[in-house]
Design a protein around this motif. Structure first.
Motif, PDB file in Angstrom:
ATOM      1  N   ILE A  42       0.889  -1.161   0.000  1.00  0.00           N
ATOM      2  CA  ILE A  42       0.000   0.000   0.000  1.00  0.00           C
ATOM      3  C   ILE A  42       0.924   1.206   0.000  1.00  0.00           C
ATOM      4  N   VAL A  43       0.722   2.072  -0.989  1.00  0.00           N
ATOM      5  CA  VAL A  43       1.630   3.202  -1.151  1.00  0.00           C
ATOM      6  C   VAL A  43       0.859   4.487  -1.427  1.00  0.00           C
ATOM      7  N   PHE A  65       4.925   5.360 -11.193  1.00  0.00           N
ATOM      8  CA  PHE A  65       4.644   6.184 -10.020  1.00  0.00           C
ATOM      9  C   PHE A  65       5.905   6.355  -9.189  1.00  0.00           C
ATOM     10  N   SER A  66       6.118   7.571  -8.726  1.00  0.00           N
ATOM     11  CA  SER A  66       7.169   7.850  -7.749  1.00  0.00           C
ATOM     12  C   SER A  66       6.569   7.706  -6.364  1.00  0.00           C
ATOM     13  N   LEU A  67       7.300   7.053  -5.507  1.00  0.00           N
ATOM     14  CA  LEU A  67       6.837   6.807  -4.155  1.00  0.00           C
ATOM     15  C   LEU A  67       6.903   8.083  -3.312  1.00  0.00           C
ATOM     16  N   ASN A  73       4.626  -2.391   3.532  1.00  0.00           N
ATOM     17  CA  ASN A  73       5.779  -2.963   2.828  1.00  0.00           C
ATOM     18  C   ASN A  73       6.442  -1.931   1.926  1.00  0.00           C
ATOM     19  N   ASP A  74       7.743  -2.089   1.750  1.00  0.00           N
ATOM     20  CA  ASP A  74       8.525  -1.122   0.988  1.00  0.00           C
ATOM     21  C   ASP A  74       8.632  -1.507  -0.477  1.00  0.00           C
ATOM     22  N   PHE A 115      -3.511   0.260  -3.543  1.00  0.00           N
ATOM     23  CA  PHE A 115      -3.479  -1.052  -2.899  1.00  0.00           C
ATOM     24  C   PHE A 115      -3.048  -2.024  -3.998  1.00  0.00           C
ATOM     25  N   LEU A 116      -1.865  -2.604  -3.851  1.00  0.00           N
ATOM     26  CA  LEU A 116      -1.263  -3.401  -4.920  1.00  0.00           C
ATOM     27  C   LEU A 116      -0.967  -4.818  -4.464  1.00  0.00           C
ATOM     28  N   ASN A 117      -1.156  -5.757  -5.384  1.00  0.00           N
ATOM     29  CA  ASN A 117      -0.666  -7.104  -5.130  1.00  0.00           C
ATOM     30  C   ASN A 117       0.302  -7.471  -6.236  1.00  0.00           C
TER      31      ASN A 117
END
Length: 185
Positions: A42-43, A65-67, A73-74, A115-117
């Motif tokens: 999740i970022v 995407f830039s964080l 989690n990183d 929200f990524l998997n």
């Protein structure tokens, strides 16, 4: 001209069939807890790349995407692909646009919580639950606070073929804190 129309119809038909099998959980409404549980990452990120292209006779759009912040989690940099977009057809030499319901799209400079998997087979990051796994960050009406806007409720008027989405906003820092509390419990 007729060949172009037939080709477009066929492409849309194929895209619809592919989408039906590839995005099975898009149709299911997911709670925030379910999104968090299903997400590997999740970022909070900013879209800095948008590029549509053809692959396997379908239009895809790649987003980079830039964080801004890792919430769960990183991950350093996020690349995702979605089906749909506008790209020059390699044989017809004309731009073809496709829009797949439930698929997500972004514009340059969009700030979002994703929200990524991770697809174990190819390592590709995917948005959990299609558009449900994207929370857009905006500036509030006063122009000074970042807020996350989401659909609180949908009203469907089947008789008149209309849908009304009722949106709600929460301060960005409160939303991130809420997610972190759920993760830590």
């Amino acid at each position: 001209m007729m060949i172009l129309k037939i080709t477009k119809f066929f492409l849309v038909l194929c895209m619809g069939a592919w989408w039906q099998y590839s995005y099975a959980d898009i149709g299911k409404s997911l709670s925030l807890n379910e999104l968090i549980e299903r997400a590997n990452y999740i970022v909070y990120a900013k879209c800095d790349k948008v590029e549509s292209f053809w692959r396997n006779n379908k239009v895809f759009t790649g987003y980079g995407f830039s964080l801004i912040d890792s919430i769960k989690n990183d991950v350093q940099y996020i690349n995702i692909e979605t089906i749909g977009g506008t790209a020059l057809h390699p044989l017809l030499k004309t731009k073809i646009s496709t829009n797949v319901p439930g698929s997500v799209n972004f514009k340059l400079s969009d700030k979002v919580i994703l929200f990524l998997n991770k697809n174990e087979e190819n390592g590709q990051l995917n948005v959990v639950g299609g558009s449900q796994g994207v929370f857009r960050v905006k500036v509030d009406e006063k122009g000074n606070k970042s807020v996350v806007t989401f659909v609180k409720k949908a009203k469907l008027d089947i008789k008149n073929s209309k849908a009304e989405l009722l949106h709600e906003s929460i301060k960005l820092d409160e939303f991130i804190l809420k997610i972190k509390k759920i993760i830590n419990n």
